[in-house]
Design a protein around this motif. Structure first.
Motif, short mmCIF file in Angstrom:
data_model
loop_
_atom_site.label_atom_id
_atom_site.label_comp_id
_atom_site.label_asym_id
_atom_site.label_seq_id
_atom_site.Cartn_x
_atom_site.Cartn_y
_atom_site.Cartn_z
N ASN A 1 0.88 -1.11 -0.15
CA ASN A 1 0.02 0.06 -0.03
C ASN A 1 0.93 0.95 0.10
OD1 ASN A 1 -2.71 -1.22 0.40
ND2 ASN A 1 -1.63 -2.16 2.09
N GLY A 2 1.24 1.59 -1.19
CA GLY A 2 2.08 2.85 -1.33
C GLY A 2 3.34 2.49 -2.17
N LYS A 3 4.14 3.68 -2.13
CA LYS A 3 5.31 3.50 -3.20
C LYS A 3 6.65 3.67 -2.26
CE LYS A 3 3.43 5.47 -6.89
NZ LYS A 3 3.50 6.48 -8.23
N ILE A 4 7.87 3.32 -2.37
CA ILE A 4 8.99 3.50 -1.63
C ILE A 4 10.08 4.24 -2.45
CG2 ILE A 4 8.65 1.38 -0.25
CD1 ILE A 4 10.69 -0.10 -2.13
N ASP A 5 9.68 5.19 -3.43
CA ASP A 5 10.41 5.97 -4.25
C ASP A 5 11.26 7.22 -3.24
OD1 ASP A 5 8.25 7.25 -4.07
OD2 ASP A 5 7.97 7.31 -6.11
N ASP A 6 10.62 7.60 -2.27
CA ASP A 6 11.02 8.85 -1.71
C ASP A 6 12.26 8.48 -0.88
OD1 ASP A 6 11.63 11.01 -0.10
OD2 ASP A 6 9.61 10.84 1.09
#
Length: 1251
Positions: A96-101
């Motif tokens: 649930n979500g992205k880890i591109d930060d």
């Protein structure tokens, strides 16, 4: 503090896409040849090519990441080590979500250690999620799923509100089939959980559970799910075939009677050494194969059956459990634990045999069915047990019917992982022995409190909890609505558009109205759509079509008048009508003011016709259908005064029942007690048909002894094991919206009748006749009484005698076979075709009047002691002409007024004397007596004189004492002497006329005195004297005590021959001779001719013996033994007397004349003897002389040779006298006189006889 767990909803990996509508996944870009599990638990591998070239390999994990539970604000890191050729590329993803930060998630690789890491510098609650690690190269892909749980610090309002909304949404009922019908519409779906988990649950679920699982997890495309599931099952079967020969009987997880959870698989492994893994929510957990181990999870293998167990259950044990063989999944089961507890636990129950026992409890949350356990076995409803559940599903009840002794034990109620238990104690029914015990209709046990009130209170609390959740959701909606008004310009623009639309006559659209709906119309009659209101809602509109109120209208209470600014309103709107076919149907609407209105059916305007009448009576508008038919069914509405009210008319018929079936049902059902009764009522299938059964006006519920079955075309009622109390009216009620019909039957339960009605009235009693009268039984058992049976028992006897039968119309009986004065008891039984009733028993009834015996003579005291008073009395002078059976004796203690019976009237004293032993020493009593006959006890006699319970004064006397005792030295001695004396005497002990030593113990008790020497010595021998003295007199008694031991052997033995053929054997005395006056000797002889030892002399009290008949040419040996009361000593051996030894020398010279004549002489004198009375006595002496002297014995100078009481012998000069039993008159001076021609010799001694 709270733990924020990662959601199990899981997005697909690379190359996959989730279709929300279909709920299935697309295939990856590569052609998938094989998908299997890694040897590393929790890792799934997808191989892209059919064959991997030599030296190459697909990716896999050497060390997979592990799940984390970390506090908010801390540093979190996942670590993984992978291998493969070529080197795999490692990527990370979350569900649930992205880890591109890059500021929040940092992916790194350490070449030195080969570790791939995903770092989260500062973890927050939003990071709680399911993460995946991918390792990919050109030959395949390896994926591993891990979870991150965040411990939240503090209270987050938004999270709580969101959670409350989810919980409220979960409480709303939903229909899966309705969702399928409306799948074309837009639905607000809840997020799917991990697709892998959902598919694993479906793979192992039964087909009947597919619908429930899809509804729970939000899958709406049921057909697409089945297609995808069939494909996955085929792939799974191919994978399982590598390790499993056969698999069947998959039993899902459930809580057992022992409060452990188990699930089972039946399978045959191709290789018995194949590894078996257990996973919970994708994480491998350890288990033990030893049943006695304390580990939480265990595996038990019995043949083909594999049973996994989870002990010590907690809420955290809920989750998805999976079993893998090597890298292939074979079974998945979802364990859900309901959050329920016991408000009222079951209590211990004490029940009598053949009674019903009840256990009941109250739960905190509704629960459809709990598990009842009895003696570690699950219980099911049936002939023995009834299981009841209240309508609100909070009260649960177990009924154990007809309990027996084997039913006692521990019973338990199990709800989820909570349980409570209690004992059932069964008490024996101590009824009439040998008779079958009757079935009881009572119930024992229960909770002892008002369960209904507790359940209602809990239901209110549960409702309040749900209302709190609703309030939270409402707050969320209000907050969102407030946010929506943040753009005022857009809002103003929207209002202009709405006004313009209303001015042009375009209707304002609103949601559909539920229930009766009243819509406003303009002056031209065009309908205007109003806002959605639950219930009856009325909205006024002005002439231009614009609403008077801005914003959504407030809902109104149904039945209350609603109006607008003009003052018009609807006071009472239309209501739905169910009309019978052929009957009148009527719709009525009442306005606040008189105004015209128009009626419509299904949108078409109606007018008065032959079948319909429309009437306006002031403010009341009525539409009447004279004869309703199917064509009249439809939606009707009225428009009046700018308002609209709508209702539905439905035409139908009452429930239909065939006349023959109704006639058959109305016939009474007749059964015997203990049998089952059943009814069946067929009817025409109808919608909305409600069926109820009643007994005597009270509705019957399914459960216990009642079984209700409702089918499409009929309904059945079964009453099990009916009792007489179950008889009565049985009624079935069929109800639909058009009305109700009822049919009545009757249950007749046949049984033996009840006992005749008592009490029994004695109409007449004389010396020859007793006449009885009774009433008919209240309960005839369902069939008329045919006759009565009369039995009689005479009081004092045990036999019941049948006297005869009495017809049913007669309730009297005359017994002419009676004896005057005798008491009788009667049993009266009622008889019908089903059996004989219990007995109605009369009181004791006498034949004739009571005649008592006269007064006996006053009791006289025969003797009295401290323990017994002996009485006797004279019989009464007048016995009344009736035999006296015995007497009753009573006593009264001095200074008291109470007379106490010494024997009951039923146990009379049959003789004229009695020994009263129930007395207290020193107390004074008086006695009286009465004569007993068949009439009872007569008048008491005059009382006796007062007598004291004490012994009379008497001189001390001894009771059979022992006067002689022999004790082995070293042993203890106890001299016990019993005596009688009043008053108690003074006791004195002496030894040899001297006071006894202080070391000797004297024990005196009432009537007994004992002298005890703990360890005796020879010096303790002597005469002991006990002296008893009181004021009446004195008595004494002597006891001779001899303390001795086994004697020592005699001294040296000498042999001497004086006369040819005789040898004098002499020996030295034993050392014990002087210490023991009862010591004597025994001589044994052995010669060479016989070669055997034999006794030649015994009881020799001197130290010599003359052996006779000594033959020349033989060798002789002698043994000398010392003997006493303790035994015999070792022998003393004599020298050998042989051919050449100790012979008399032969004179070969000229014979010389020798004279042997000489006067008598005493060689061994007599000894003093003191034998006790009654003992034997042996007295001996040795005399010689030539010629042989004549020997006489004298007692006190009186010759006793001719007295038969004395046995006298003379053997070669050894003179002996033997007394078998010594008497007192044998005491005195004994003298032996020996006389021959040359002179006289004599010796004497004294004999003392002891008591």
């Amino acid at each position: 503090m709270k733990v924020m767990k990662s959601k199990v909803t899981d997005k697909s990996a690379e190359g996959q896409k989730v279709d929300g509508a279909e709920g299935a996944m697309e295939k990856p870009k590569h052609k998938k040849v094989k998908k299997f599990r890694s040897k590393v638990p929790g890792v799934m591998i997808t191989q892209y090519v059919e064959e991997i070239p030599e030296g190459k390999s697909h990716p896999d994990f050497t060390r997979k990441p592990i799940a984390l539970t970390i506090q908010e604000g801390k540093f979190g890191v996942f670590k993984a080590i992978v291998y493969g050729e070529p080197t795999p590329k490692v990527t990370w993803n979350r569900a649930n979500g992205k880890i591109d930060d890059p500021q929040k998630f940092q992916s790194k690789y350490d070449e030195a250690t080969g570790e791939h890491t995903l770092e989260i510098p500062k973890v927050c609650t939003e990071d709680a999620d399911t993460y995946k690690c991918f390792a990919t190269n050109e030959y395949g892909k390896a994926v591993c799923t891990i979870q991150l749980n965040v411990i939240e610090v503090g209270f987050k309002k938004t999270k709580e509100i969101a959670k409350s909304k989810e919980e409220l949404e979960a409480l709303k009922p939903g229909s899966f089939r309705t969702m399928l019908k409306k799948r074309g519409e837009v639905h607000e779906q809840k997020p799917l959980e991990s697709e892998e988990k959902i598919w694993e649950i479906l793979m192992s679920a039964d087909k009947k559970d597919y619908e429930q699982i899809c509804a729970e997890y939000g899958i709406t495309n049921f057909r697409g799910m089945l297609t995808k599931l069939a494909e996955m099952k085929r792939e799974r079967e191919v994978e399982q075939a590598q390790f499993i020969e056969h698999i069947s009987l998959l039993k899902h997880i459930e809580v057992n009677a022992d409060e452990n959870a188990t699930f089972e698989i039946d399978m045959d492994l191709k290789d018995a050494s194949s590894r078996i893994f257990l996973y919970k929510d994708g994480v491998m957990i350890p288990y033990s194969k030893e049943l006695g181990d304390t580990i939480k999870h265990s595996l038990k293998i019995v043949g083909r059956k594999y049973q996994f167990s989870i002990r010590d259950l907690f809420p955290d044990d809920a989750g998805l459990y999976q079993v893998d063989v090597e890298d292939v999944n074979v079974f998945s089961t979802d364990f859900k634990i309901p959050m329920v507890d016991f408000l009222v636990k079951i209590q211990e129950c004490k029940a009598m045999e053949r009674e019903d026992a009840v256990f009941e409890c109250v739960l905190s949350q509704p629960f459809g069915k709990i598990m009842w356990v009895g003696k570690n076995l699950p219980l099911e409803a049936g002939d023995k047990y009834d299981i009841e559940v209240s309508e609100d599903k909070l009260i649960h009840r177990l009924i154990i019917k007809d309990v027996a002794m084997v039913d006692k034990g521990i019973y338990a109620a199990v709800a989820g992982i909570k349980s409570c238990n209690a004992f059932l104690v069964v008490e024996a029914d101590k009824g009439e022995p040998g008779k079958k015990k009757q079935r009881k209709t009572t119930r024992a046990g229960g909770a002892g409190v008002d369960l209904t009130a507790i359940a209602q209170e809990q239901a209110v609390k549960n409702t309040a909890d749900r209302e709190v959740l609703k309030e939270k959701v409402k707050a969320i909606k209000d907050e969102r609505a407030a946010n929506a008004t943040a753009a005022p310009e857009n809002s103003a623009e929207a209002k202009v558009k709405v006004v313009e639309a209303s001015q042009t006559g375009a209707p304002k659209q609103g949601p559909a109205v539920k229930g009766s709906d009243h819509k406003s119309v303009d002056n031209e009659g065009a309908p205007k759509q109003g806002p959605a209101v639950k219930g009856s809602d009325h909205k006024s509109v002005d002439n231009e079509g614009q609403s008077n109120n801005e914003g959504p209208p407030a809902p109104t209470v149904p039945g209350q008048p609603v109006g607008d600014s003009t003052g018009y309103s609807i006071k009472s709107g239309l209501s739905d009508v169910f009309a019978l076919r052929g009957k009148k149907g009527e719709l009525v609407c009442e306005m606040s003011h008189e105004v015209d209105g128009a009626w419509f059916k299904d949108g078409e305007k109606l007018s008065t016709t032959d079948g319909i009448a429309i009437v306006k009576d002031g403010t009341r508008h009525t539409m009447t259908i004279h004869s309703s038919s199917e064509d009249d069914t439809g939606v009707y509405h009225i428009e009046a005064g700018g308002f609209k009210s709508e209702a539905k008319v439905t035409v139908g018929e009452l429930p239909a029942v065939d006349a023959d079936d109704l006639h058959k049902f109305s016939k009474p059902v007749t059964i015997k007690v203990g049998q089952n009764a059943s009814w069946k009522m067929p009817y025409t299938p109808q919608d909305n048909l409600e069926v109820k059964w009643f007994k005597d006006g009270k509705e019957l519920k399914d459960g216990g002894g009642v079984k209700l079955v409702k089918e499409v075309k009929h309904s059945r009622l079964l009453l099990r094991e009916c009792l007489r109390s179950d008889a009565g009216e049985i009624k079935i009620q069929l109800k639909n919206p058009f009305g109700t019909i009822e049919a009545t039957s009757r249950l007749i339960v046949l049984d033996k009748p009840g006992p005749p009605e008592g009490p029994v009235e004695i109409l007449e009693t004389t010396s020859t006749v007793i006449e009885l009268q009774w009433g008919a039984p209240k309960d005839d058992g369902g069939s008329p009484v045919t006759n009565y049976i009369i039995e009689r028992q005479q009081l004092g006897q045990t036999v019941w005698k049948k006297m005869g039968d009495v017809a049913a119309d007669k309730t009297t009986y005359r017994d002419r076979n009676v004896v005057h004065g005798k008491l009788y008891i009667y049993n009266i039984y009622a008889v019908n075709p089903e059996g004989t009733s219990d007995a109605l028993q009369t009181e004791e009834t006498m034949a004739g009047v009571l005649i008592f015996a006269g007064r006996p003579g006053a009791p006289k005291v025969v003797s009295a002691s401290k323990t017994c008073i002996n009485l006797k009395w004279e019989p009464p002078e007048d016995d009344g002409g009736i035999k006296i059976d015995g007497y009753q004796l009573e006593k009264r203690k001095k200074d008291t007024a109470q007379w106490i019976a010494l024997n009951p009237v039923t146990e009379p004293i049959e003789v004229l004397e009695y020994a009263v032993k129930d007395v207290v020493e020193g107390a004074e009593y008086e006695f009286r007596v009465s004569a007993i006959n068949v009439s009872g006890a007569g008048e008491f006699s005059l009382p006796s004189v007062m007598v004291t319970a004490k012994n009379p004064n008497m001189r001390p006397t001894f009771k059979d004492p022992e006067d002689f005792m022999v004790i082995r030295a070293g042993n203890s001695v106890r001299i016990k002497v019993l005596y009688e004396a009043e008053p108690p005497p003074e006791i004195t002990w002496m030894k040899d006329n001297e006071p006894v030593s202080s070391f000797i113990q004297i024990i005196n008790t009432e009537g007994c005195s004992q002298l005890v020497i703990p360890s005796t010595k020879r010096s303790d021998s002597g005469n002991y004297t006990i002296v008893a003295k009181n004021k009446v007199g004195e008595a004494s008694f002597d006891i001779e005590v001899l303390v001795t031991d086994e004697p020592k052997p005699p001294g040296a033995v000498e042999l001497e021959q004086i006369v040819h053929g005789k040898v004098i054997v002499s020996w030295e005395a034993s050392p014990d001779q002087e210490l023991d006056n009862r010591l004597y000797y025994m001589v044994a002889e052995h010669d060479s001719s016989t070669r055997m030892w034999h006794t030649v002399a015994d009881r020799i009290f001197d130290n010599s013996y003359t052996a006779n008949n000594i033959m020349p040419g033989r060798e002789y040996h002698f043994k000398i033994y010392a003997k006493n009361d303790m035994g015999m000593s070792d022998p003393s051996m004599s020298p050998t007397w042989g051919i050449n030894s100790n012979r008399i020398p032969i004179n070969t010279n000229t014979p010389v004349e020798v004279s042997f004549e000489k006067p008598p002489s005493v060689l061994v004198p007599l000894k003093v003897h003191s034998p006790p009375k009654g003992f034997q006595m042996y007295m001996t002496c040795a005399i010689r002389g030539c010629p042989t002297p004549s020997v006489t014995w004298h007692l006190n100078n009186v010759c006793i040779n001719g007295d038969s009481n004395y046995y006298i012998t003379n053997s070669y000069g050894v003179c002996s006298m033997y007394i078998l039993r010594v008497r007192h008159k044998d005491a005195g001076e004994y003298k032996v006189v020996a006389v021959n021609s040359f002179g006289k010799a004599e010796c004497s001694t004294k004999l003392v006889v002891k008591d």
